[in-house]
Scaffold this motif. Sequence first.
Motif, PDB file in Angstrom:
ATOM      1  N   ASP A  68      58.320  49.403 -43.905  1.00 35.06           N
ATOM      2  CA  ASP A  68      58.252  49.029 -45.315  1.00 35.06           C
ATOM      3  C   ASP A  68      57.962  47.536 -45.478  1.00 35.06           C
ATOM      4  OD1 ASP A  68      58.398  50.543 -47.547  1.00 35.06           O
ATOM      5  OD2 ASP A  68      60.339  49.660 -48.153  1.00 35.06           O
ATOM      6  N   ALA A  69      58.726  46.753 -44.749  1.00 37.63           N
ATOM      7  CA  ALA A  69      58.545  45.290 -44.827  1.00 37.63           C
ATOM      8  C   ALA A  69      57.160  44.897 -44.324  1.00 37.63           C
ATOM      9  CB  ALA A  69      59.632  44.592 -44.014  1.00 37.63           C
ATOM     10  N   THR A  99      54.403  46.692 -44.412  1.00 33.48           N
ATOM     11  CA  THR A  99      53.344  47.064 -45.370  1.00 33.48           C
ATOM     12  C   THR A  99      53.304  46.074 -46.528  1.00 33.48           C
ATOM     13  OG1 THR A  99      54.873  48.598 -46.395  1.00 33.48           O
ATOM     14  CG2 THR A  99      53.239  49.561 -44.930  1.00 33.48           C
ATOM     15  N   LYS A 100      54.459  45.472 -46.815  1.00 34.99           N
ATOM     16  CA  LYS A 100      54.503  44.540 -47.948  1.00 34.99           C
ATOM     17  C   LYS A 100      54.136  43.114 -47.535  1.00 34.99           C
ATOM     18  CE  LYS A 100      57.722  47.244 -50.650  1.00 34.99           C
ATOM     19  NZ  LYS A 100      58.959  47.869 -50.162  1.00 34.99           N
ATOM     20  N   ALA A 101      54.075  42.889 -46.224  1.00 33.92           N
ATOM     21  CA  ALA A 101      53.762  41.530 -45.746  1.00 33.92           C
ATOM     22  C   ALA A 101      52.298  41.203 -46.032  1.00 33.92           C
ATOM     23  CB  ALA A 101      54.028  41.449 -44.243  1.00 33.92           C
ATOM     24  N   ALA A 102      51.981  39.937 -46.005  1.00 32.43           N
ATOM     25  CA  ALA A 102      50.600  39.521 -46.273  1.00 32.43           C
ATOM     26  C   ALA A 102      49.737  39.802 -45.049  1.00 32.43           C
ATOM     27  CB  ALA A 102      50.578  38.030 -46.611  1.00 32.43           C
TER      28      ALA A 102
END
Length: 413
Positions: A49-50, A52-55
């Motif tokens: 999850d983290a 996929t949300k990272a740049a």
Amino acid sequence: MKLIGPFKQIIPMTGLPPKGALADNQLVIVEDGGILIEGDLIKTVGSFDALTKAALPDNTEIIELHGDHTCLPGFVDAHTHICFAGSRANDYALRNSGKTYLEIAKAGGGIWDTVTQTRKASKESLIKGIVKRAKRHLTNGVTTIEVKSGYGLSVHEELKMLYAIKAADALLPVDLIATCLAAHMVPKDFKGSAADYLKQMAEELLPALKVEKLTNRIDAFIEEGAFSPSLIAPYFDKAKALGFDITVHADQFSTGGSQVALKYNALSADHLEASTDVEIGLLAQSPIIATALPGASIGLGCAFAPARKLLDAGGAVAIASDHNPGSAPMGDLLTQAAILGTFEKLSNAEVLAGITTRAAAALKLTDRGQLQSGCLADIGIFHTGDYKEILYNQGNFKPCMVWKKGELVYNKH
Ligand code: NIG
Ligand code: FE
């Protein structure tokens, strides 16, 4: 970049002590994880999850898995003889009707039979055989395979085998790590003594291996019917002087080999079925990896290496298939490792370390056997939410996907 996940469990095999007993609660488990890959290396292991949300760069490919999946580092098989021709089905039948491995060898079967077949084979057909066997290992999750020579037993024929291993390596996604086993036995057609044979190999073959960059690893079979500790000494002295790493076929039927491994600071001592408490204690106190070869115990109907005792004494145990036509024709590392686990009462952590981190250490490889930033993106993926299912199924549960250096190289889906 590539992002693979989500995994119900990632078992990165990180943070474990290199030696000694391991409990399952020492295993790091990353839940709902993802693996970010850049080129052939792992960049990050963390929460899917983290991640996929990272740049992430725009062109990041997301390989999204559906259903429960668990992943482990690609397995390392640190001891095989998969460069050979012919079959030893006849030896197998003779053994099961009561003849011993050494009796069959003395009667002209055994290693010499495979040497005869392998010498007759062309380099091209040896390459084909290696590729076929290595591809099957790959579908079982093995992404690095050590491969020995040792069925040539002359300068020319040993070089033929090692060139075949090098050529097969170039054709395969799997990494093949070559080892010279010219000291497998004295060839029956050699005109001279065992010492003369080793002298010739030391003078003519070892320097050629360096020049041709064919291997940096030298192995010897220390056993009655092969080489004694005193015979091997000048050969290993020369190998050490040339800068080769040493590994030993040790204590398979009788002791002696592990003492040679200790004397020459070998990377690993392999077999150890006949090791007594003395050898177990000495190996466990040393940095040598003790490599158990359950495939040879299963193939020969012999006792397993004392893996439990080695671990309890503080040793580092790796597990390898020994895949060869004589003593270990099965060549299924995961099955064999699981079976060794049940007979030797090994934890999941001990068995898995034996075919990942500790096996990589036996080959002096620090870039694999673990899933962490900077390591090769060699990954085996299993269709389960619980890593314990893998060994519980005793080899009947194979990976559904295998990645090697960041590329998908096997996909059962
Ligand atoms: O590791 N022990 C010696 N060498 C091999 C067997 C080779 C053969 O029988 O062809 C082994 O078991
Ligand atoms: Fe072997």
